[in-house]
Enzyme design. Structure first.
Site, PDB file in Angstrom:
ATOM      1  N   HIS A 161       0.829  -1.219   0.000  1.00 42.88           N
ATOM      2  CA  HIS A 161       0.000   0.000   0.000  1.00 42.88           C
ATOM      3  C   HIS A 161       0.858   1.263   0.000  1.00 42.88           C
ATOM      4  O   HIS A 161       0.470   2.289   0.531  1.00 42.88           O
ATOM      5  CB  HIS A 161      -0.932   0.045   1.216  1.00 42.88           C
ATOM      6  CG  HIS A 161      -1.713  -1.213   1.442  1.00 42.88           C
ATOM      7  ND1 HIS A 161      -2.939  -1.453   0.877  1.00 42.88           N
ATOM      8  CD2 HIS A 161      -1.404  -2.332   2.152  1.00 42.88           C
ATOM      9  CE1 HIS A 161      -3.374  -2.645   1.246  1.00 42.88           C
ATOM     10  NE2 HIS A 161      -2.454  -3.213   2.007  1.00 42.88           N
ATOM     11  N   SER A 282      13.455  21.905 -16.185  1.00 41.64           N
ATOM     12  CA  SER A 282      12.201  22.644 -16.308  1.00 41.64           C
ATOM     13  C   SER A 282      12.500  23.965 -16.989  1.00 41.64           C
ATOM     14  O   SER A 282      13.556  24.556 -16.769  1.00 41.64           O
ATOM     15  CB  SER A 282      11.625  22.881 -14.915  1.00 41.64           C
ATOM     16  OG  SER A 282      10.766  23.990 -14.929  1.00 41.64           O
ATOM     17  N   LYS A 288      15.233  22.276 -11.139  1.00 44.57           N
ATOM     18  CA  LYS A 288      14.587  20.973 -11.319  1.00 44.57           C
ATOM     19  C   LYS A 288      15.325  20.004 -12.220  1.00 44.57           C
ATOM     20  O   LYS A 288      15.938  20.384 -13.201  1.00 44.57           O
ATOM     21  CB  LYS A 288      13.161  21.166 -11.851  1.00 44.57           C
ATOM     22  CG  LYS A 288      12.313  21.842 -10.808  1.00 44.57           C
ATOM     23  CD  LYS A 288      10.897  21.430 -10.765  1.00 44.57           C
ATOM     24  CE  LYS A 288      10.610  19.965 -10.831  1.00 44.57           C
ATOM     25  NZ  LYS A 288       9.181  19.748 -10.921  1.00 44.57           N
ATOM     26  N   GLU A 295       8.696   8.683 -16.744  1.00 40.70           N
ATOM     27  CA  GLU A 295       7.269   9.034 -16.859  1.00 40.70           C
ATOM     28  C   GLU A 295       6.729   8.655 -18.240  1.00 40.70           C
ATOM     29  O   GLU A 295       5.624   8.136 -18.373  1.00 40.70           O
ATOM     30  CB  GLU A 295       7.062  10.539 -16.623  1.00 40.70           C
ATOM     31  CG  GLU A 295       7.187  10.916 -15.153  1.00 40.70           C
ATOM     32  CD  GLU A 295       7.227  12.420 -14.936  1.00 40.70           C
ATOM     33  OE1 GLU A 295       6.799  12.854 -13.873  1.00 40.70           O
ATOM     34  OE2 GLU A 295       7.700  13.167 -15.823  1.00 40.70           O
ATOM     35  N   LYS A 330      -2.437  -3.355 -39.235  1.00 43.05           N
ATOM     36  CA  LYS A 330      -0.989  -3.122 -39.290  1.00 43.05           C
ATOM     37  C   LYS A 330      -0.470  -1.955 -38.455  1.00 43.05           C
ATOM     38  O   LYS A 330       0.522  -2.080 -37.744  1.00 43.05           O
ATOM     39  CB  LYS A 330      -0.562  -2.923 -40.746  1.00 43.05           C
ATOM     40  CG  LYS A 330      -0.754  -4.172 -41.566  1.00 43.05           C
ATOM     41  CD  LYS A 330      -0.519  -3.914 -43.031  1.00 43.05           C
ATOM     42  CE  LYS A 330      -1.164  -4.985 -43.866  1.00 43.05           C
ATOM     43  NZ  LYS A 330      -2.641  -5.112 -43.682  1.00 43.05           N
TER      44      LYS A 330
HETATM   45  N1  ARG Z   1      -3.948  -4.149 -48.517  1.00 39.93           N
HETATM   46  C1  ARG Z   1      -4.631  -5.295 -48.122  1.00 39.93           C
HETATM   47  C2  ARG Z   1      -4.452  -5.512 -46.623  1.00 39.93           C
HETATM   48  O1  ARG Z   1      -3.603  -4.949 -46.057  1.00 39.93           O
HETATM   49  C3  ARG Z   1      -4.078  -6.487 -48.831  1.00 39.93           C
HETATM   50  C4  ARG Z   1      -5.069  -7.577 -49.074  1.00 39.93           C
HETATM   51  C5  ARG Z   1      -6.101  -7.122 -49.980  1.00 39.93           C
HETATM   52  N2  ARG Z   1      -6.933  -8.161 -50.419  1.00 39.93           N
HETATM   53  C6  ARG Z   1      -8.114  -7.904 -51.027  1.00 39.93           C
HETATM   54  N3  ARG Z   1      -8.795  -8.917 -51.401  1.00 39.93           N
HETATM   55  N4  ARG Z   1      -8.546  -6.693 -51.181  1.00 39.93           N
HETATM   56  O2  ARG Z   1      -5.199  -6.236 -45.999  1.00 39.93           O
END
Ligand code: ARG
Length: 471
Positions: A161, A282, A288, A295, A330
């Site tokens: 704690h 700072s 400081k 952080e 992605k």
């Molecule tokens: N740019 C697409 C992705 O990142 C690639 C696959 C696309 N396939 C499709 N059937 N449109 O997912």
């Protein structure tokens, strides 16, 4: 109908150009160009497989490979012209290949689809990231182990704690973080094994009528084997979710250690001083020295969890097979990897360069009556007093010490014995802070001996883990 107006690789059935807005919205090229190496590698191996199976001639395969190598160079040297209308890295590379080598380039896409192509590229990328983060975990563990070894005698208050609880040694505390990073490493390792299967050759969703050899492709790309089911191979992104979850736990552990560094470097604690190289000033308060870096390490966890939740939400409820939603997989992974890569490096440097103030840690132990549990345990073990009563007597001792403005460990024998007739003289030695730490000699405990056992076992683990990365 021959007069098609579309200039897309898939433009056969289209009569109009796509709108500019659609191109911006639809394209993944601005971010998936980061997969160019994986894409080129996958295409080369695919071409070799097609040749081996009699689908491409040797000349066609050779010229595809040479063309792909040229493209790789162009991208590396920033000479490749990325055009948004190419949509993604797969089509950008394929289009350029045909520009360079002509007709043979048009045969590369035989027996595959962008669906298995992207599943492959992204999986290869995630597995590479997995390996990099594992080796960064090992560097961090190495650094923490060095600190642990140097500080098995450095006593400091252990907290619960955020209140002083019991004395522990700093090496023991470091071992706690090492154990967390060991599990992080092992989690990555197990995700790697689970996902080390090759989706290429699954084609659009149902496999291919060509006589291909997916085992050849898988082996040549370093996978254990091809994935078992084509429609699953192009649909799921759980390999990326595994990675994002593994990273989220690393981010949690990094943020917890970072929080300790923030606390320890404050005037209230003064357990450590961060190196000037990893501290900031700072703009208004000249005195400081701020712990901005820990952080930020703490704060970066937010985006890592966000990326995990985002992909979970994208994948939820998607019907089989490939859906364009999946293109959203992605950026979060890229961001998570970039965030953790620099975080682990900087945390390692921060730890290596910080000063540890062992004397301040010791002084802090003299506040908060850390040996209270030891006094209670002594009364139980040596005076045949039930624990509940021993707890009560010790509480009286704490109150008495406070009334004198002292810590329990600073009471003289006379003072101690005055509190309650049931407390014998010998109980005084239970108040000693080192004795308190040394008493916790159970397996996994904080005594020096128990800590050394942990260090040895972690060192042995580290050797094995390092060797496993090198094979
Ligand atoms: N740019 C697409 C992705 O990142 C690639 C696959 C696309 N396939 C499709 N059937 N449109 O997912």
């Amino acid at each position: 109908m021959q007069n098609t107006k579309s200039n897309k690789l898939w433009g056969g059935r289209f009569h109009k150009e796509t709108s500019q807005l659609l191109e911006e919205f639809n394209a993944s090229l601005p971010f998936d160009k980061r997969l160019y190496k994986q894409d080129i590698l996958g295409s080369k191996i695919h071409a070799k497989m097609l040749h081996k199976c009699g689908i491409l001639t040797n000349d066609e395969m050779q010229s595809i490979c040479v063309g792909l190598e040229q493209i790789e160079q162009e991208i590396q040297e920033d000479r490749f012209i990325f055009t948004l209308s190419d949509e993604d890295i797969h089509m950008a590379i394929e289009k350029r290949l045909t520009q360079i080598i002509g007709e043979a380039g048009k045969k590369l896409h035989t027996a595959r689809s962008r669906n298995d192509q992207v599943a492959l590229d992204f999986r290869l990328f995630v597995l590479d990231c997995n390996k990099t983060l594992r080796s960064l975990c090992l560097n961090l563990i190495h650094t923490l182990l060095n600190i642990a070894q140097d500080h098995t005698k450095t006593i400091l208050p252990g907290f619960t704690h955020l209140q002083h609880a019991q004395p522990i040694n700093f090496g023991f505390l470091m071992c706690a973080y090492i154990c967390m990073f060991v599990r992080d490493f092992e989690r990555l390792e197990s995700s790697f094994k689970r996902n080390n299967y090759c989706p290429l050759g699954a084609a659009a969703l149902a496999g291919t009528p060509y006589n291909t050899d997916r085992f050849y492709t898988a082996k040549a790309l370093g996978f254990i084997a091809p994935t078992l089911n084509a429609i699953d191979s192009v649909s799921d992104r759980d390999f990326a979710l595994d990675f994002l979850y593994d990273c989220s736990l690393i981010a949690i552990h990094v943020s917890r250690l970072a929080e300790e560094l923030v606390l320890w470097s404050s005037y209230e604690f003064k357990f450590i001083t961060l190196s000037d190289a990893y501290s900031t000033g700072s703009s208004i308060m000249p005195q400081k020295k701020n712990p901005d870096i820990p952080e930020l390490l703490r704060g970066k966890s937010g985006r890592v969890f966000g990326n995990l939740f985002a992909l979970l939400a994208v994948m939820k409820g998607l019907p089989l097979a490939y859906n364009k939603d999946t293109q959203e997989d992605k950026e979060g992974v890229f961001d998570t990897f970039d965030t953790l890569e620099i975080s682990l490096r900087i945390l390692n440097d921060l730890l290596k360069t910080m000063e540890i103030h062992t004397n301040n840690m010791l002084q802090a132990c003299k506040k908060g009556h850390l040996s209270a549990t030891d006094l209670a345990d002594f009364l139980v073990t040596n005076c045949d007093i039930p624990f509940r009563e021993a707890h009560h007597i010790t509480g009286e001792a704490v109150a008495y010490a406070e009334s004198l403005g002292k810590d329990l460990s600073e009471l003289s024998i006379e003072e101690l014995c005055r509190i309650n007739p049931k407390i014998p003289k010998q109980a005084h030695k239970a108040l000693d802070l080192f004795a308190s730490m040394e008493a916790r000699n159970s397996y996994g405990g904080t005594s020096q001996q128990a800590t050394l056992i942990q260090i040895q076992s972690l060192q042995a683990w580290l050797q094995t883990a390092k060797a496993s990365m090198e094979y």
